[in-house]
Design a protein around this motif. Sequence first.
Motif, PDB file in Angstrom:
ATOM      1  N   SER A   1       6.631   6.450  -6.794  1.00  0.00           N
ATOM      2  CA  SER A   1       6.267   5.038  -6.811  1.00  0.00           C
ATOM      3  C   SER A   1       5.561   4.643  -5.520  1.00  0.00           C
ATOM      4  O   SER A   1       5.754   5.258  -4.475  1.00  0.00           O
ATOM      5  CB  SER A   1       7.525   4.182  -6.990  1.00  0.00           C
ATOM      6  OG  SER A   1       8.444   4.406  -5.929  1.00  0.00           O
ATOM      7  N   GLY A   2       4.744   3.595  -5.632  1.00  0.00           N
ATOM      8  CA  GLY A   2       4.060   3.082  -4.446  1.00  0.00           C
ATOM      9  C   GLY A   2       3.121   4.106  -3.836  1.00  0.00           C
ATOM     10  O   GLY A   2       2.495   4.910  -4.517  1.00  0.00           O
ATOM     11  N   THR A   3       3.030   4.075  -2.521  1.00  0.00           N
ATOM     12  CA  THR A   3       2.183   5.033  -1.808  1.00  0.00           C
ATOM     13  C   THR A   3       2.928   6.352  -1.672  1.00  0.00           C
ATOM     14  O   THR A   3       4.000   6.398  -1.056  1.00  0.00           O
ATOM     15  CB  THR A   3       1.836   4.504  -0.410  1.00  0.00           C
ATOM     16  OG1 THR A   3       1.184   3.235  -0.534  1.00  0.00           O
ATOM     17  CG2 THR A   3       0.921   5.485   0.315  1.00  0.00           C
ATOM     18  N   PRO A   4       2.419   7.435  -2.243  1.00  0.00           N
ATOM     19  CA  PRO A   4       3.143   8.704  -2.192  1.00  0.00           C
ATOM     20  C   PRO A   4       3.155   9.269  -0.770  1.00  0.00           C
ATOM     21  O   PRO A   4       2.250   8.995   0.021  1.00  0.00           O
ATOM     22  CB  PRO A   4       2.353   9.610  -3.130  1.00  0.00           C
ATOM     23  CG  PRO A   4       0.973   9.050  -3.131  1.00  0.00           C
ATOM     24  CD  PRO A   4       1.139   7.569  -2.972  1.00  0.00           C
TER      25      PRO A   4
END
Length: 387
Positions: free
Chosen positions: A40-43
């Motif tokens: 999720s989000g920025t890896p």
Amino acid sequence: MVLVLGAQPETQPLLQAALQATCELQLGPDVEAGLTVARSGTPPALLLLDAAAPGLDAPALCQRLQADAVLRELPAIVLGAPHLGGGGAGGEHAPDCDAGAAAVAALQQGAADHVARPCSPALLQARVMACLRSRQAGERARAESQRLRDELTQRTAQLTAIQDVTTLVMASMAETRGSETSNHIRRTQYYVKALGWRLCTHPKFAATLTPTTIELLFRSAALHDIGKAGIPDRILLKPGKLSPEEFEIMKTHTTLGRDALTNAKRALGVEVDYLHHAREIAYSHHEKWDGSGYPEGLAGDAIPISGRLMALADVYDALISRRLHKEAMSHEQAIAIIRQTRGRHFDPDVVDAFLAIEDHFKAIAIAYADSPDDLRKKEDYLGIARV
């Protein structure tokens, strides 16, 4: 960011000494929660698997990562379990003799690297930074590869556009000297394309009429009468019926077109599918299914498929189009004539395809109809050319 999966308290001093100054560290003691964060989000830029975590099977986890469409893009380094007696409080660890096997297994399942313990902070930092540099280099290479693909696509589109414009200019110049208007070119192109798509699933035509070939036929159909540029005005512009001798000269436009396109191919020095189809259409679109056509009197399947499609498209358009020396027939009259010549002038399968999509033909004829201004310009040109 470096995300540590299964981060254990006894590992944290090593991680902080090695990476805190150069990387953003995120500790994930719970492996499943850490994987959720990674998706999720920025890896994260890199995953670090702490094999000291109880129950953490590094090779199996690497296998899971490789099976995940998102996580497989993240490099993973396995930080090996401490040697017996060398770790923190209370857990049992793999014997020394198993350390090498565990490293091999993790690497075989997709780990980017394996760092055995004990190790110095400097060594762990060096291995992590090397892995990050490798990932960055891969990203740069992929970005450059995509840039080159985009540039190739753009240049191919530009070359195709230049080719199409050149084709239409050449074809329009040939048509300008005859009785047809420039819209005849567009109409016959779309007729050929419509027939191609209708026949592409037919067992006899499926192998030949691929989407790529249909597009090439559409583009090259514009040059079907390019050879008329070599016919004398006294014959090409004659308002009445041609004499037998004049008709023999008119028939040479098929050979003239073929030869012009052959010379173009020879000048290029490479095989170009577009020119192959254009040459085939120019030479064979006046052949007839029963062998009574020209220039070679080919019959049946000996006539190239491209020529068979163009033959029907050309005749249909000639029938429904007004010329200076004749009025246009109705769509229904043209259908009746083509149906009557099925198996004589035209390939029966091509006629059947035409009859199945005759409404499409009618729509094309309306979309690219000649305007009164088109016919007036043609009349003015022919009047000047006859002077």
